[in-house]
Design a protein around this motif. Structure first.
Motif, PDB file in Angstrom:
ATOM      1  N   ILE A 176      -0.999   6.379  11.912  1.00  0.00           N
ATOM      2  CA  ILE A 176      -0.814   5.801  11.393  1.00  0.00           C
ATOM      3  C   ILE A 176      -1.004   5.301   9.422  1.00  0.00           C
ATOM      4  CG2 ILE A 176      -2.001   3.436  11.166  1.00  0.00           C
ATOM      5  CD1 ILE A 176      -2.948   3.532  14.244  1.00  0.00           C
ATOM      6  N   HIS A 177      -1.470   6.139   9.221  1.00  0.00           N
ATOM      7  CA  HIS A 177      -1.323   5.925   7.743  1.00  0.00           C
ATOM      8  C   HIS A 177      -0.301   5.994   6.696  1.00  0.00           C
ATOM      9  CE1 HIS A 177      -5.556   6.116   8.245  1.00  0.00           C
ATOM     10  NE2 HIS A 177      -6.397   5.769   7.509  1.00  0.00           N
ATOM     11  N   ALA A 178       0.294   6.926   7.660  1.00  0.00           N
ATOM     12  CA  ALA A 178       1.633   7.414   7.474  1.00  0.00           C
ATOM     13  C   ALA A 178       2.900   6.425   7.541  1.00  0.00           C
ATOM     14  CB  ALA A 178       1.639   8.545   7.110  1.00  0.00           C
ATOM     15  N   ALA A 179       2.622   6.086   8.878  1.00  0.00           N
ATOM     16  CA  ALA A 179       3.647   5.296   8.969  1.00  0.00           C
ATOM     17  C   ALA A 179       4.091   3.986   7.843  1.00  0.00           C
ATOM     18  CB  ALA A 179       3.936   4.375   9.988  1.00  0.00           C
ATOM     19  N   VAL A 180       2.690   3.541   7.269  1.00  0.00           N
ATOM     20  CA  VAL A 180       2.114   2.086   6.970  1.00  0.00           C
ATOM     21  C   VAL A 180       2.692   2.727   5.281  1.00  0.00           C
ATOM     22  CG1 VAL A 180       0.640   0.749   5.695  1.00  0.00           C
ATOM     23  CG2 VAL A 180       0.776   1.276   7.888  1.00  0.00           C
ATOM     24  N   CYS A 181       2.667   4.221   4.646  1.00  0.00           N
ATOM     25  CA  CYS A 181       2.879   4.042   3.466  1.00  0.00           C
ATOM     26  C   CYS A 181       4.762   4.491   3.603  1.00  0.00           C
ATOM     27  CB  CYS A 181       2.300   4.857   3.181  1.00  0.00           C
ATOM     28  SG  CYS A 181       0.242   4.469   2.967  1.00  0.00           S
ATOM     29  N   ALA A 182       4.894   5.028   4.695  1.00  0.00           N
ATOM     30  CA  ALA A 182       6.317   5.432   4.260  1.00  0.00           C
ATOM     31  C   ALA A 182       7.506   4.048   4.657  1.00  0.00           C
ATOM     32  CB  ALA A 182       6.525   6.228   5.744  1.00  0.00           C
ATOM     33  N   ALA A 183       6.727   2.762   5.023  1.00  0.00           N
ATOM     34  CA  ALA A 183       7.691   1.295   5.324  1.00  0.00           C
ATOM     35  C   ALA A 183       7.699   0.761   4.130  1.00  0.00           C
ATOM     36  CB  ALA A 183       6.564   0.798   6.420  1.00  0.00           C
ATOM     37  N   ASN A 184       6.939   1.071   2.821  1.00  0.00           N
ATOM     38  CA  ASN A 184       6.355   0.125   1.955  1.00  0.00           C
ATOM     39  C   ASN A 184       7.093   1.637   0.684  1.00  0.00           C
ATOM     40  OD1 ASN A 184       5.245  -1.354   3.149  1.00  0.00           O
ATOM     41  ND2 ASN A 184       3.164  -0.192   2.866  1.00  0.00           N
ATOM     42  N   ALA A 185       7.648   2.686   1.273  1.00  0.00           N
ATOM     43  CA  ALA A 185       8.405   3.607   0.032  1.00  0.00           C
ATOM     44  C   ALA A 185       9.347   3.378  -0.467  1.00  0.00           C
ATOM     45  CB  ALA A 185       8.572   4.870   0.845  1.00  0.00           C
TER      46      ALA A 185
ATOM     47  N   PRO B 104       1.183  -0.803   0.015  1.00  0.00           N
ATOM     48  CA  PRO B 104      -0.101   0.117   0.265  1.00  0.00           C
ATOM     49  C   PRO B 104       0.857   1.415   0.255  1.00  0.00           C
ATOM     50  CG  PRO B 104      -0.895  -1.293   1.186  1.00  0.00           C
ATOM     51  CD  PRO B 104       0.422  -2.195   0.902  1.00  0.00           C
ATOM     52  N   SER B 105       0.575   1.966  -1.033  1.00  0.00           N
ATOM     53  CA  SER B 105       1.855   3.246  -1.076  1.00  0.00           C
ATOM     54  C   SER B 105       0.143   4.484  -0.797  1.00  0.00           C
ATOM     55  CB  SER B 105       1.955   3.312  -2.516  1.00  0.00           C
ATOM     56  OG  SER B 105       1.385   3.270  -3.123  1.00  0.00           O
ATOM     57  N   SER B 106      -0.916   4.336  -0.862  1.00  0.00           N
ATOM     58  CA  SER B 106      -1.879   5.641  -1.306  1.00  0.00           C
ATOM     59  C   SER B 106      -3.245   5.573  -0.063  1.00  0.00           C
ATOM     60  CB  SER B 106      -2.892   5.229  -2.749  1.00  0.00           C
ATOM     61  OG  SER B 106      -3.522   3.929  -2.407  1.00  0.00           O
ATOM     62  N   VAL B 107      -3.179   6.718   0.345  1.00  0.00           N
ATOM     63  CA  VAL B 107      -4.301   6.837   1.224  1.00  0.00           C
ATOM     64  C   VAL B 107      -5.610   7.052   1.263  1.00  0.00           C
ATOM     65  CG1 VAL B 107      -5.071   7.917   3.677  1.00  0.00           C
ATOM     66  CG2 VAL B 107      -2.068   6.767   3.634  1.00  0.00           C
ATOM     67  N   HIS B 108      -6.818   7.155   1.715  1.00  0.00           N
ATOM     68  CA  HIS B 108      -7.953   7.647   1.533  1.00  0.00           C
ATOM     69  C   HIS B 108      -9.172   8.131   2.714  1.00  0.00           C
ATOM     70  CE1 HIS B 108     -12.058   8.467  -0.433  1.00  0.00           C
ATOM     71  NE2 HIS B 108     -12.547   7.484   0.630  1.00  0.00           N
ATOM     72  N   LEU B 109      -9.110   8.857   2.316  1.00  0.00           N
ATOM     73  CA  LEU B 109      -9.721   9.524   3.638  1.00  0.00           C
ATOM     74  C   LEU B 109     -11.561   9.734   3.496  1.00  0.00           C
ATOM     75  CD1 LEU B 109      -7.252  13.108   4.851  1.00  0.00           C
ATOM     76  CD2 LEU B 109      -7.741  10.380   5.491  1.00  0.00           C
ATOM     77  N   VAL B 110     -11.774   8.741   4.462  1.00  0.00           N
ATOM     78  CA  VAL B 110     -13.370   8.234   4.259  1.00  0.00           C
ATOM     79  C   VAL B 110     -14.535   9.727   4.121  1.00  0.00           C
ATOM     80  CG1 VAL B 110     -15.623   6.934   5.025  1.00  0.00           C
ATOM     81  CG2 VAL B 110     -13.442   6.257   5.008  1.00  0.00           C
ATOM     82  N   GLY B 111     -14.323  10.756   5.335  1.00  0.00           N
ATOM     83  CA  GLY B 111     -15.249  11.726   5.150  1.00  0.00           C
ATOM     84  C   GLY B 111     -15.080  12.408   6.109  1.00  0.00           C
ATOM     85  N   SER B 112     -15.500  12.452   7.308  1.00  0.00           N
ATOM     86  CA  SER B 112     -15.037  13.002   8.666  1.00  0.00           C
ATOM     87  C   SER B 112     -14.028  12.974   9.566  1.00  0.00           C
ATOM     88  CB  SER B 112     -15.970  13.034   9.623  1.00  0.00           C
ATOM     89  OG  SER B 112     -16.304  11.646   9.951  1.00  0.00           O
ATOM     90  N   ILE B 113     -13.153  13.974   9.737  1.00  0.00           N
ATOM     91  CA  ILE B 113     -11.952  14.218   9.962  1.00  0.00           C
ATOM     92  C   ILE B 113     -12.293  14.027  11.905  1.00  0.00           C
ATOM     93  CG2 ILE B 113      -9.281  14.987   9.679  1.00  0.00           C
ATOM     94  CD1 ILE B 113     -10.315  14.759   7.023  1.00  0.00           C
TER      95      ILE B 113
ATOM     96  N   VAL C 258      -5.781 -10.730  -3.023  1.00  0.00           N
ATOM     97  CA  VAL C 258      -5.736  -8.965  -3.730  1.00  0.00           C
ATOM     98  C   VAL C 258      -4.848  -8.839  -3.247  1.00  0.00           C
ATOM     99  CG1 VAL C 258      -6.465  -7.736  -1.244  1.00  0.00           C
ATOM    100  CG2 VAL C 258      -7.560  -6.742  -3.505  1.00  0.00           C
ATOM    101  N   SER C 259      -4.146  -8.310  -4.468  1.00  0.00           N
ATOM    102  CA  SER C 259      -2.985  -7.519  -4.911  1.00  0.00           C
ATOM    103  C   SER C 259      -2.437  -6.309  -4.778  1.00  0.00           C
ATOM    104  CB  SER C 259      -2.539  -8.263  -5.644  1.00  0.00           C
ATOM    105  OG  SER C 259      -3.120  -7.857  -6.692  1.00  0.00           O
ATOM    106  N   ASP C 260      -3.387  -6.039  -4.896  1.00  0.00           N
ATOM    107  CA  ASP C 260      -3.112  -4.101  -4.854  1.00  0.00           C
ATOM    108  C   ASP C 260      -4.480  -3.665  -4.558  1.00  0.00           C
ATOM    109  OD1 ASP C 260      -2.117  -1.486  -5.394  1.00  0.00           O
ATOM    110  OD2 ASP C 260      -3.231  -1.507  -7.305  1.00  0.00           O
ATOM    111  N   PHE C 261      -4.185  -2.041  -3.120  1.00  0.00           N
ATOM    112  CA  PHE C 261      -4.645  -1.900  -2.370  1.00  0.00           C
ATOM    113  C   PHE C 261      -4.290  -0.912  -1.907  1.00  0.00           C
ATOM    114  CE2 PHE C 261      -4.210  -5.721   0.194  1.00  0.00           C
ATOM    115  CZ  PHE C 261      -3.680  -5.220   1.168  1.00  0.00           C
ATOM    116  N   GLY C 262      -5.771   0.617  -1.765  1.00  0.00           N
ATOM    117  CA  GLY C 262      -4.572   1.509  -0.791  1.00  0.00           C
ATOM    118  C   GLY C 262      -5.553   1.465   1.223  1.00  0.00           C
ATOM    119  N   VAL C 263      -4.549   2.178   1.762  1.00  0.00           N
ATOM    120  CA  VAL C 263      -5.110   1.410   3.417  1.00  0.00           C
ATOM    121  C   VAL C 263      -6.122   2.846   3.599  1.00  0.00           C
ATOM    122  CG1 VAL C 263      -3.364   0.571   3.969  1.00  0.00           C
ATOM    123  CG2 VAL C 263      -3.694   3.149   4.186  1.00  0.00           C
TER     124      VAL C 263
END
Length: 349
Positions: free
Chosen positions: A340-349, A7-16, A314-319
């Protein structure tokens, strides 16, 4: 052999759950900028409570009145509404619903944040909208539901058309939050979702109508939701089967290409049984999958465990998180979730 993409992309669902729209854009850009494709305004103020924000609008309608029985919806404690005396179903109409006005104001903040370099140039402005069925079925009596939903749907379609007139298409993403319909499709009974005995084809047809008039160059995304009324799902998905079914049918029959589909993942599910149905997922090329694997309680390690479990099928998804981040969550928890989102994606950069 299938190549697994980390995973290298993040989706923000709505309310933050931050105080201002400016703070949402600044924080999201600072923490998640390289991993974002879209960014919502965080649904600040009364919109933190999702469709509850629309109850005053419905209550103020001259075409509706409180049901004489005094009945209330157990989850939100709102008194149910029905047709006012002498009102025929064809009489009902609604004007502006408020979503377009909120979005136009937030878009100005979005442009300002982008010009300041707080948001990447490629990121789109995401407007997350509830389905008319979710809004109306939650607060209207059964006998009034068809007429009120039809009028509200017409108003929502007009709201979306106005969004598309006032916000440049290259910058706009419209997300439909599909909650009550997802619960109805799943078939588990819960008092939190009334009128859930809806045929599958009608659930799909509602979505086709909502998407039919959206210009092709405006992105459309789908958030499949199991509720988040008190920071918890109304019911937990037994596994991914029903979400995969619904996603496949939406993608197959949609009148507008879907840019992405988001699905929640309960925190305790890193077992093989939950993810096995993803082997049957059939999204067309160009439709991104986002999985709500990010939870605050078990942080980066728990998120990685759910990612690893999903990657077996599933081989390709964002978090993403499983739903919005505002309800029943402190600012501290919100900022932790973003990290947490950032840490997970950064680990895969």
């Amino acid at each position: 052999m299938t190549t697994i993409k980390q995973p290298s992309s993040v989706h923000l669902v709505g309310s933050i759950g931050l105080d201002t729209v400016e703070d949402v854009f600044r924080t999201a850009g600072d923490v998640l900028g390289p991993y974002l494709r879209r960014v919502p305004d965080g649904e600040v103020g009364g919109r933190k409570l999702w469709i509850s924000w629309q109850y005053p609008l419905l209550r103020a309608s001259t075409f509706l009145r409180p049901d004489p029985s005094g009945a209330v919806r157990p989850t939100n404690r709102f008194q149910l509404l029905t047709l006012a005396e002498g009102v025929a179903p064809a009489d009902i109409r609604f004007g502006e619903l408020g979503y377009m006005r909120e979005a136009r104001a937030s878009y100005l903040d979005f442009v300002a944040a982008r010009e300041k370099g707080q948001l990447p140039k490629h990121v789109r402005f995401q407007v997350s909208l509830p389905t008319p069925f979710a809004v109306v079925s939650s607060v209207v009596t059964a006998d009034a539901l068809p007429a009120v939903e039809a009028a509200y749907e017409k108003a929502m379609i007009a709201e979306v058309a106005a969004l598309c007139r006032h916000i440049p298409h290259k910058d706009l993403c419209i997300q439909w939050d599909i909650c009550n319909e997802m619960i109805a499709w799943d078939g588990q009974q819960t008092g939190a979702v009334p009128h859930a005995n809806q045929p599958h084809e009608e659930l799909l047809e509602r979505q086709r109508r909502l998407c039919a008039g959206i210009p092709a160059d405006v992105e459309v995304g789908i958030h499949l939701c199991y509720g988040d009324f008190a920071g918890r799902h109304f019911v937990e998905p037994k596994d991914a089967t029903k979400m995969v079914e619904f996603a496949n049918e939406l993608a197959r029959t949609a009148t507008h290409k879907l840019a992405y589909i988001h699905m929640p993942v309960p925190i305790e599910r890193s077992d093989d049984a939950f993810y096995r149905p993803f082997a049957n997922l059939k999204l067309p090329a160009g439709t991104q999958l986002y999985l709500g694997v990010v939870h605050a309680k078990d942080g980066v390690e728990g998120t990685k465990a759910r990612i690893a479990a999903a990657q077996r099928y599933v081989s390709d998804f964002g978090v993403a998180t499983e739903c919005g981040m505002a309800r029943a969550r402190s600012e501290e928890i919100v900022r932790s979730l973003l990290s947490i989102h950032a840490a997970v994606c950064a680990a895969n950069a």
